[in-house]
Design an enzyme around this catalytic site. Sequence first.
Site, PDB file in Angstrom:
ATOM      1  N   LYS A  56       0.860  -1.307  -0.101  1.00  0.00           N
ATOM      2  CA  LYS A  56       0.133   0.015   0.029  1.00  0.00           C
ATOM      3  C   LYS A  56       0.936   1.355  -0.053  1.00  0.00           C
ATOM      4  O   LYS A  56       0.344   2.358  -0.454  1.00  0.00           O
ATOM      5  CB  LYS A  56      -0.965   0.060   1.166  1.00  0.00           C
ATOM      6  CG  LYS A  56      -2.104  -0.847   0.949  1.00  0.00           C
ATOM      7  CD  LYS A  56      -3.202  -0.961   2.056  1.00  0.00           C
ATOM      8  CE  LYS A  56      -4.281  -1.820   1.967  1.00  0.00           C
ATOM      9  NZ  LYS A  56      -5.298  -1.839   2.759  1.00  0.00           N
ATOM     10  N   ASP A  92     -10.108   2.554   1.597  1.00  0.00           N
ATOM     11  CA  ASP A  92     -10.377   2.091   2.757  1.00  0.00           C
ATOM     12  C   ASP A  92     -10.862   3.236   3.801  1.00  0.00           C
ATOM     13  O   ASP A  92     -11.769   2.941   4.716  1.00  0.00           O
ATOM     14  CB  ASP A  92      -8.755   1.741   3.346  1.00  0.00           C
ATOM     15  CG  ASP A  92      -8.460   0.293   3.102  1.00  0.00           C
ATOM     16  OD1 ASP A  92      -9.418  -0.481   2.459  1.00  0.00           O
ATOM     17  OD2 ASP A  92      -7.299   0.032   3.058  1.00  0.00           O
ATOM     18  N   ALA A 120      -3.934   0.199   8.507  1.00  0.00           N
ATOM     19  CA  ALA A 120      -5.184   0.073   8.838  1.00  0.00           C
ATOM     20  C   ALA A 120      -5.513   1.267   9.585  1.00  0.00           C
ATOM     21  O   ALA A 120      -6.498   1.975   9.985  1.00  0.00           O
ATOM     22  CB  ALA A 120      -5.776  -1.131   9.019  1.00  0.00           C
ATOM     23  N   TYR A 191     -12.312  -9.850   9.470  1.00  0.00           N
ATOM     24  CA  TYR A 191     -13.652 -10.284   9.102  1.00  0.00           C
ATOM     25  C   TYR A 191     -13.618 -12.003   8.872  1.00  0.00           C
ATOM     26  O   TYR A 191     -14.353 -12.622   8.891  1.00  0.00           O
ATOM     27  CB  TYR A 191     -14.090 -10.003   7.826  1.00  0.00           C
ATOM     28  CG  TYR A 191     -13.144  -9.968   6.737  1.00  0.00           C
ATOM     29  CD1 TYR A 191     -12.701 -11.014   5.860  1.00  0.00           C
ATOM     30  CD2 TYR A 191     -12.453  -8.621   6.455  1.00  0.00           C
ATOM     31  CE1 TYR A 191     -11.927 -10.714   4.923  1.00  0.00           C
ATOM     32  CE2 TYR A 191     -11.428  -8.656   5.677  1.00  0.00           C
ATOM     33  CZ  TYR A 191     -11.178  -9.683   4.833  1.00  0.00           C
ATOM     34  OH  TYR A 191     -10.312  -9.638   3.936  1.00  0.00           O
TER      35      TYR A 191
HETATM   36  P1  NAP Z   1      -0.302  -4.691  10.190  1.00  0.00           P
HETATM   37  O1  NAP Z   1       0.418  -3.487   9.831  1.00  0.00           O
HETATM   38  O2  NAP Z   1       0.287  -5.825   9.924  1.00  0.00           O
HETATM   39  O3  NAP Z   1      -0.465  -4.292  11.971  1.00  0.00           O
HETATM   40  C1  NAP Z   1      -1.197  -3.454  12.587  1.00  0.00           C
HETATM   41  C2  NAP Z   1      -0.657  -3.075  13.802  1.00  0.00           C
HETATM   42  O4  NAP Z   1      -1.088  -4.322  14.735  1.00  0.00           O
HETATM   43  C3  NAP Z   1       0.918  -3.291  13.855  1.00  0.00           C
HETATM   44  O5  NAP Z   1       1.421  -2.047  13.605  1.00  0.00           O
HETATM   45  C4  NAP Z   1       1.049  -3.536  15.629  1.00  0.00           C
HETATM   46  O6  NAP Z   1       0.900  -2.141  16.244  1.00  0.00           O
HETATM   47  C5  NAP Z   1      -0.188  -4.224  15.759  1.00  0.00           C
HETATM   48  N1  NAP Z   1       0.290  -5.754  16.048  1.00  0.00           N
HETATM   49  C6  NAP Z   1       0.687  -6.690  15.176  1.00  0.00           C
HETATM   50  N2  NAP Z   1       0.846  -7.655  15.797  1.00  0.00           N
HETATM   51  C7  NAP Z   1       0.239  -7.487  17.086  1.00  0.00           C
HETATM   52  C8  NAP Z   1       0.279  -8.493  18.188  1.00  0.00           C
HETATM   53  N3  NAP Z   1       0.650  -9.826  18.066  1.00  0.00           N
HETATM   54  N4  NAP Z   1      -0.202  -8.204  19.258  1.00  0.00           N
HETATM   55  C9  NAP Z   1      -0.592  -6.585  19.418  1.00  0.00           C
HETATM   56  N5  NAP Z   1      -0.514  -5.830  18.331  1.00  0.00           N
HETATM   57  C10 NAP Z   1      -0.140  -6.311  17.049  1.00  0.00           C
HETATM   58  O7  NAP Z   1      -1.705  -4.899   9.627  1.00  0.00           O
HETATM   59  P2  NAP Z   1      -2.820  -3.538   8.980  1.00  0.00           P
HETATM   60  O8  NAP Z   1      -2.531  -3.903   7.620  1.00  0.00           O
HETATM   61  O9  NAP Z   1      -2.657  -2.376   9.574  1.00  0.00           O
HETATM   62  O10 NAP Z   1      -3.994  -4.381   9.176  1.00  0.00           O
HETATM   63  C11 NAP Z   1      -4.568  -4.394  10.505  1.00  0.00           C
HETATM   64  C12 NAP Z   1      -5.946  -5.412  10.735  1.00  0.00           C
HETATM   65  O11 NAP Z   1      -6.912  -4.752   9.953  1.00  0.00           O
HETATM   66  C13 NAP Z   1      -5.549  -6.788   9.702  1.00  0.00           C
HETATM   67  O12 NAP Z   1      -6.260  -7.723  10.437  1.00  0.00           O
HETATM   68  C14 NAP Z   1      -6.071  -6.721   8.493  1.00  0.00           C
HETATM   69  O13 NAP Z   1      -6.613  -7.793   7.911  1.00  0.00           O
HETATM   70  C15 NAP Z   1      -7.411  -5.758   8.838  1.00  0.00           C
HETATM   71  N6  NAP Z   1      -7.703  -4.929   7.720  1.00  0.00           N
HETATM   72  C16 NAP Z   1      -9.050  -5.052   7.168  1.00  0.00           C
HETATM   73  C17 NAP Z   1      -9.524  -4.288   6.247  1.00  0.00           C
HETATM   74  C18 NAP Z   1     -11.010  -4.501   6.077  1.00  0.00           C
HETATM   75  O14 NAP Z   1     -11.590  -4.129   4.642  1.00  0.00           O
HETATM   76  N7  NAP Z   1     -12.069  -5.013   6.627  1.00  0.00           N
HETATM   77  C19 NAP Z   1      -8.801  -3.319   5.513  1.00  0.00           C
HETATM   78  C20 NAP Z   1      -7.366  -3.192   6.188  1.00  0.00           C
HETATM   79  C21 NAP Z   1      -7.016  -4.047   6.989  1.00  0.00           C
HETATM   80  P3  NAP Z   1       1.780  -1.800  17.656  1.00  0.00           P
HETATM   81  O15 NAP Z   1       3.471  -2.551  17.178  1.00  0.00           O
HETATM   82  O16 NAP Z   1       2.049  -0.453  17.325  1.00  0.00           O
HETATM   83  O17 NAP Z   1       1.353  -2.398  18.726  1.00  0.00           O
END
Ligand code: NAP
Length: 407
Positions: A56, A92, A120, A191
């Site tokens: 992204k 998004d 996200a 989801y």
């Molecule tokens: P990401 O960059 O992999 O992770 C987001 C944040 O989560 C990380 O920066 C970290 O923040 C925290 N994190 C990661 N592993 C963790 C753990 N084991 N325990 C606690 N915190 C943890 O993911 P992303 O792309 O932002 O997406 C986040 C979620 O949103 C995913 O599940 C993704 O599938 C979902 N999503 C859904 C949609 C939709 O349309 N529904 C769209 C986008 C994303 P810290 O290090 O600061 O704690």
Amino acid sequence: MRCGLLGEKLGHSYSPQIHKELGAYEYAIFEKKPEELECFLRSDALSGLNVTIPYKRSVIPYLDELSPIAQRLGAVNTIVRRDGRLIGHNTDYFGFRSMVEQSGLSPAGKKVLVLGTGGASATVQAVLAEMGANVVVVSRSGENNYENLHQHVDAAMLVNATPVGMFPNVGPSPVCLDQFPRLEGVLDLIYNPARTRLLLDAEERDLVAMNGLWMLVAQAKESAEWFMNAPIPDEKIRQIYQKLKLQTENIILIGMPGSGKTTVAKELAQRLDHELVDADEKIAEAARMPIPEIFRKGGEVYFRQLEAKVLKELGKQSGQIIATGGGCVTDRVNRDQLRQNGTVFWLQRSLDKLPTTGRPLSQTGDLRQMYRVREPMYQLFSHHTIDNDGDLEAAVDQIMDILEGRT
Ligand code: NAP
């Protein structure tokens, strides 16, 4: 017109299914390694692309122009080619805003905790700030972290923007909800499963609880508008969401022995063209003996152990109609296994109409006493109650009305 989804490892994505409903364009999956990115984007074979993890941000240097929102968030999830120029958008933002509106929660003037600091989370923060919320970002390594959440007992909303609880690592929850007595609702961007541990906990406390499927469909709708350069009515989001929910979640029937679970399940499976699963048959298959024999040889305790194992496996899958055994509610652990990916319907039929033939516990016990014990458990397990004292069609119609959002 050729469009698609770009990512590194895409596994099973719902996007092709969603885009099929949105427009008459081809939609393919493109798994590319980082070193293939530039060449892929420079080829002019595609008119529109969705972009997901981990690209992204990394696609931005190859684009000619960014929309104001994509620019502000520093992230692009949609690319369109216009007169040979690549333009990056972020849908998004619309997707999450639509999710908040659909949830019925109003964040204005309230404290909202956003868990995680990835891409996200940045989108969620921007939407909530625009909606007037007091946003607090919780990070494992930040000023607000999981060790000092007691500073935020006044939180009214919580958004999970971390992958904690996502399939296949289902089970853990990022926070315990007991510490937020003023919480009104929880939004989880995940989801799959439909209900993470966090959402199950929120439902148990009667809070608003919503997963990220709506956001996924809403962001796709706006992407499709960019691809086709034409508006699509918002109502399309609901239609696709309902359809996808039906395809990806289980429908689970619970109720007293003889309340009609198998018959209703068969009719539902036929109407929806879904797989029918009879939990008792699966238990007999697993034990390699009929149910009465399991009871004779190992007693009810052994039967319940086998049942819990079978329901755990069935609960993880999707798109099935599951008819359970009447006593599955006696083990509390089955509740969350069944609900994580399914909607649970409690079929109610008057006790004097319940048959007992071939049902080990109904024959040996007092049905009224059995109902007294189980009734609160049926209540606890179910999302909806269905009256099955009338004819089969009437019961199935009640369920279909709920599933298709008519009631
Ligand atoms: P990401 O960059 O992999 O992770 C987001 C944040 O989560 C990380 O920066 C970290 O923040 C925290 N994190 C990661 N592993 C963790 C753990 N084991 N325990 C606690 N915190 C943890 O993911 P992303 O792309 O932002 O997406 C986040 C979620 O949103 C995913 O599940 C993704 O599938 C979902 N999503 C859904 C949609 C939709 O349309 N529904 C769209 C986008 C994303 P810290 O290090 O600061 O704690």
